[in-house]
Design a protein around this motif. Structure first.
Motif, PDB file in Angstrom:
ATOM      1  N   ILE A  80       0.924  -1.339   0.080  1.00  0.00           N
ATOM      2  CA  ILE A  80      -0.026  -0.065  -0.008  1.00  0.00           C
ATOM      3  C   ILE A  80       0.798   1.355  -0.069  1.00  0.00           C
ATOM      4  CG2 ILE A  80      -1.582   1.215   1.231  1.00  0.00           C
ATOM      5  CD1 ILE A  80      -2.602  -1.292   2.525  1.00  0.00           C
ATOM      6  N   ALA A  81       1.713   1.372   0.682  1.00  0.00           N
ATOM      7  CA  ALA A  81       3.012   2.525   0.975  1.00  0.00           C
ATOM      8  C   ALA A  81       3.589   2.662  -0.247  1.00  0.00           C
ATOM      9  CB  ALA A  81       3.615   2.373   2.208  1.00  0.00           C
ATOM     10  N   THR A  82       4.076   1.634  -1.060  1.00  0.00           N
ATOM     11  CA  THR A  82       4.687   1.829  -2.196  1.00  0.00           C
ATOM     12  C   THR A  82       3.849   2.205  -3.490  1.00  0.00           C
ATOM     13  OG1 THR A  82       6.269  -0.051  -1.667  1.00  0.00           O
ATOM     14  CG2 THR A  82       5.994   0.577  -4.079  1.00  0.00           C
ATOM     15  N   ALA A  83       2.409   1.740  -3.309  1.00  0.00           N
ATOM     16  CA  ALA A  83       1.555   2.323  -4.357  1.00  0.00           C
ATOM     17  C   ALA A  83       1.297   3.698  -4.260  1.00  0.00           C
ATOM     18  CB  ALA A  83       0.332   1.365  -4.368  1.00  0.00           C
ATOM     19  N   VAL A  84       0.927   4.110  -2.871  1.00  0.00           N
ATOM     20  CA  VAL A  84       0.628   5.327  -2.691  1.00  0.00           C
ATOM     21  C   VAL A  84       1.798   6.352  -2.885  1.00  0.00           C
ATOM     22  CG1 VAL A  84       0.027   7.247  -0.845  1.00  0.00           C
ATOM     23  CG2 VAL A  84      -1.052   5.081  -1.047  1.00  0.00           C
ATOM     24  N   PHE A 103       5.444  22.565   0.113  1.00  0.00           N
ATOM     25  CA  PHE A 103       4.539  22.269   1.133  1.00  0.00           C
ATOM     26  C   PHE A 103       4.209  20.850   0.909  1.00  0.00           C
ATOM     27  CE2 PHE A 103       0.028  21.852   2.436  1.00  0.00           C
ATOM     28  CZ  PHE A 103       0.215  22.199   3.836  1.00  0.00           C
ATOM     29  N   ILE A 104       3.851  20.321  -0.317  1.00  0.00           N
ATOM     30  CA  ILE A 104       3.357  18.858  -0.699  1.00  0.00           C
ATOM     31  C   ILE A 104       4.374  18.091  -0.039  1.00  0.00           C
ATOM     32  CG2 ILE A 104       2.779  17.399  -2.434  1.00  0.00           C
ATOM     33  CD1 ILE A 104       0.722  19.403  -1.831  1.00  0.00           C
ATOM     34  N   TYR A 105       5.776  18.461  -0.284  1.00  0.00           N
ATOM     35  CA  TYR A 105       6.838  17.458  -0.030  1.00  0.00           C
ATOM     36  C   TYR A 105       6.799  17.422   1.698  1.00  0.00           C
ATOM     37  CZ  TYR A 105       9.289  18.019  -4.341  1.00  0.00           C
ATOM     38  OH  TYR A 105       9.489  17.792  -5.741  1.00  0.00           O
ATOM     39  N   VAL A 106       6.704  18.562   2.472  1.00  0.00           N
ATOM     40  CA  VAL A 106       6.520  18.321   3.730  1.00  0.00           C
ATOM     41  C   VAL A 106       5.394  17.565   4.356  1.00  0.00           C
ATOM     42  CG1 VAL A 106       6.042  19.814   5.792  1.00  0.00           C
ATOM     43  CG2 VAL A 106       7.503  20.759   4.134  1.00  0.00           C
ATOM     44  N   VAL A 107       4.012  17.605   3.505  1.00  0.00           N
ATOM     45  CA  VAL A 107       3.014  16.805   3.923  1.00  0.00           C
ATOM     46  C   VAL A 107       3.333  15.388   3.559  1.00  0.00           C
ATOM     47  CG1 VAL A 107       0.656  16.144   3.326  1.00  0.00           C
ATOM     48  CG2 VAL A 107       1.225  18.577   3.490  1.00  0.00           C
ATOM     49  N   ILE A 108       3.901  14.898   2.709  1.00  0.00           N
ATOM     50  CA  ILE A 108       4.379  13.580   2.499  1.00  0.00           C
ATOM     51  C   ILE A 108       5.293  13.227   3.447  1.00  0.00           C
ATOM     52  CG2 ILE A 108       5.449  11.951   0.686  1.00  0.00           C
ATOM     53  CD1 ILE A 108       4.031  13.757  -1.432  1.00  0.00           C
ATOM     54  N   ASN A 109       6.293  13.989   3.799  1.00  0.00           N
ATOM     55  CA  ASN A 109       7.280  13.573   4.744  1.00  0.00           C
ATOM     56  C   ASN A 109       6.934  13.626   6.247  1.00  0.00           C
ATOM     57  OD1 ASN A 109       9.248  12.436   2.688  1.00  0.00           O
ATOM     58  ND2 ASN A 109       9.505  14.578   1.974  1.00  0.00           N
ATOM     59  N   GLN A 110       5.908  14.231   6.349  1.00  0.00           N
ATOM     60  CA  GLN A 110       5.523  14.485   7.921  1.00  0.00           C
ATOM     61  C   GLN A 110       5.892  13.520   8.842  1.00  0.00           C
ATOM     62  OE1 GLN A 110       2.511  13.359   9.416  1.00  0.00           O
ATOM     63  NE2 GLN A 110       2.647  14.226  11.293  1.00  0.00           N
ATOM     64  N   PRO A 111       5.544  12.076   8.596  1.00  0.00           N
ATOM     65  CA  PRO A 111       5.707  11.026   9.591  1.00  0.00           C
ATOM     66  C   PRO A 111       7.300  11.113  10.111  1.00  0.00           C
ATOM     67  CG  PRO A 111       4.192  10.438   7.829  1.00  0.00           C
ATOM     68  CD  PRO A 111       4.738  11.645   7.374  1.00  0.00           C
ATOM     69  N   LEU A 112       8.290  11.368   8.853  1.00  0.00           N
ATOM     70  CA  LEU A 112       9.601  11.300   9.369  1.00  0.00           C
ATOM     71  C   LEU A 112       9.957  12.402  10.549  1.00  0.00           C
ATOM     72  CD1 LEU A 112      11.142  10.637   5.732  1.00  0.00           C
ATOM     73  CD2 LEU A 112      10.797   8.997   7.592  1.00  0.00           C
ATOM     74  N   MET A 113       9.269  13.599  10.247  1.00  0.00           N
ATOM     75  CA  MET A 113       9.621  14.892  11.261  1.00  0.00           C
ATOM     76  C   MET A 113       8.885  14.737  12.431  1.00  0.00           C
ATOM     77  SD  MET A 113       9.834  17.774   8.273  1.00  0.00           S
ATOM     78  CE  MET A 113       8.252  17.311   7.431  1.00  0.00           C
ATOM     79  N   ALA A 148       0.420   4.110   6.556  1.00  0.00           N
ATOM     80  CA  ALA A 148       0.596   5.647   6.517  1.00  0.00           C
ATOM     81  C   ALA A 148       1.841   5.933   6.952  1.00  0.00           C
ATOM     82  CB  ALA A 148      -0.716   6.080   7.462  1.00  0.00           C
ATOM     83  N   PHE A 149       2.384   5.038   7.871  1.00  0.00           N
ATOM     84  CA  PHE A 149       3.745   5.641   8.536  1.00  0.00           C
ATOM     85  C   PHE A 149       4.734   5.300   7.683  1.00  0.00           C
ATOM     86  CE2 PHE A 149       7.425   4.563  11.253  1.00  0.00           C
ATOM     87  CZ  PHE A 149       7.625   5.859  11.825  1.00  0.00           C
ATOM     88  N   CYS A 150       4.759   4.349   6.761  1.00  0.00           N
ATOM     89  CA  CYS A 150       5.595   3.918   5.938  1.00  0.00           C
ATOM     90  C   CYS A 150       5.875   4.683   4.687  1.00  0.00           C
ATOM     91  CB  CYS A 150       5.404   2.262   5.695  1.00  0.00           C
ATOM     92  SG  CYS A 150       5.944   1.291   7.134  1.00  0.00           S
ATOM     93  N   ILE A 151       4.607   5.560   4.147  1.00  0.00           N
ATOM     94  CA  ILE A 151       4.698   6.025   2.844  1.00  0.00           C
ATOM     95  C   ILE A 151       5.746   6.995   2.768  1.00  0.00           C
ATOM     96  CG2 ILE A 151       3.627   7.850   1.581  1.00  0.00           C
ATOM     97  CD1 ILE A 151       0.848   6.727   2.580  1.00  0.00           C
ATOM     98  N   PRO A 152       6.342   7.642   3.542  1.00  0.00           N
ATOM     99  CA  PRO A 152       7.596   8.672   3.379  1.00  0.00           C
ATOM    100  C   PRO A 152       8.874   7.985   3.061  1.00  0.00           C
ATOM    101  CG  PRO A 152       6.942   8.979   5.516  1.00  0.00           C
ATOM    102  CD  PRO A 152       5.791   8.130   4.916  1.00  0.00           C
ATOM    103  N   PHE A 153       8.909   6.576   3.899  1.00  0.00           N
ATOM    104  CA  PHE A 153      10.194   5.821   3.684  1.00  0.00           C
ATOM    105  C   PHE A 153      10.229   5.033   2.155  1.00  0.00           C
ATOM    106  CE2 PHE A 153       9.392   5.663   8.306  1.00  0.00           C
ATOM    107  CZ  PHE A 153      10.520   5.933   8.683  1.00  0.00           C
ATOM    108  N   ALA A 154       8.850   4.835   1.573  1.00  0.00           N
ATOM    109  CA  ALA A 154       8.755   4.266   0.413  1.00  0.00           C
ATOM    110  C   ALA A 154       8.882   5.578  -0.646  1.00  0.00           C
ATOM    111  CB  ALA A 154       7.705   3.661   0.066  1.00  0.00           C
ATOM    112  N   TYR A 155       8.296   6.608  -0.324  1.00  0.00           N
ATOM    113  CA  TYR A 155       8.535   7.774  -1.172  1.00  0.00           C
ATOM    114  C   TYR A 155      10.049   8.274  -1.700  1.00  0.00           C
ATOM    115  CZ  TYR A 155       7.743  12.559  -2.725  1.00  0.00           C
ATOM    116  OH  TYR A 155       7.906  13.777  -3.548  1.00  0.00           O
TER     117      TYR A 155
END
Length: 267
Positions: A80-84, A103-113, A148-155
């Protein structure tokens, strides 16, 4: 004498500091692996080589259930994270720069910060409301939370792969009257696939090792392997836990090695 330029390695104390850091990082891991083969139960002395703790862990039904549950959650969350993340990476790299892109980058990487505990509490509140409304108590919550938590790691690796790809091949496909879908399926996707595999592996490892979010979101009887091990350590530290940790370490090393092989730049 020619000026060799500035080098951190020539600063006073660099070598002993580097050695100290590496010892602090890797000596505990080496000791963990060594004591997972310890014939005795003592954590202070090595009493001989054995594989009995790995065999006991393999025969433990609780370990098997937790392991299968962890693999299922990590696999589903990784997919799921890879697809998103792929859709997000395409939307943020395969177009001209636009207002609000940062701002879009910040939203996508929010779980990392944001501290993971904050994300865990937020997910706990959110899913608690859904549980009350639907009565559903299954693994779907854990899978969704991990994804949801893994999306930025795949992104991150997918976006890096896209930014390193030559867009002229896609432009050439468009010039040859290929539709956007044909261009993506026959040109972009094959070139992007190594980045997607790397993103999946990174998301998989992150989900497999997660403890904080799992503890807050899971329902009764939904222990993953890390939370099961945490529960065992709270009761008593056993060599069986060392054996499980060694297996997890080996799996992580294999996946991360494959990740670096897929993402390294070729000359």
């Amino acid at each position: 004498m020619a000026d060799r330029g500035f080098s951190v390695s020539r600063l006073p104390g660099f070598t002993p500091t580097a050695i100290l850091v590496f010892v602090a990082l890797y000596l505990p891991i080496i000791m963990l692996v060594a004591f997972s083969f310890n014939a005795g139960k003592s954590v202070a002395s090595f009493e001989g080589f054995t594989l009995q703790w790995f065999a006991k862990a393999w025969a433990n039904d609780h370990v098997k259930d937790a392991t299968l549950r962890s693999l299922l959650i990590a696999t589903m969350a990784g997919v799921i994270a890879t697809a998103v993340a792929t859709a997000a990476a395409l939307g943020t790299t395969r177009r001209k720069k636009y207002k609000g892109q940062t701002f879009i980058y910040v939203v996508i990487n929010q779980p990392l910060m944001v501290p993971e505990i904050v994300t865990a509490v937020a997910l706990l509140i959110f899913f608690a409301q859904i549980k009350v409304l639907t009565g559903y108590q299954g693994l779907g919550y854990l899978i969704t939370a991990h994804a949801a938590f893994c999306i930025p790691f795949a992104y991150l690796p997918i976006r890096a792969r896209l930014e390193g790809m030559d867009s002229t091949l896609e432009a050439a496909a468009a010039d040859l009257y290929a539709t956007p879908w044909q261009t993506f399926r026959r040109v972009t996707l094959p070139l992007l696939l190594p980045g997607m595999i790397a993103g999946f592996m990174l998301a998989f490892v992150t989900s497999l090792d997660d403890v904080v979010i799992t503890l807050f979101v899971k329902s009764a009887g939904q222990d993953t392997l890390p939370t099961y091990m945490l529960g065992q350590i709270r009761r008593q530290v056993t060599t069986e836990v060392y054996a499980i940790s060694t297996v997890l370490l080996g799996l992580t090393v294999v996946l991360l090695t494959a990740f670096f092989v897929l993402t390294r730049k070729k000359d």
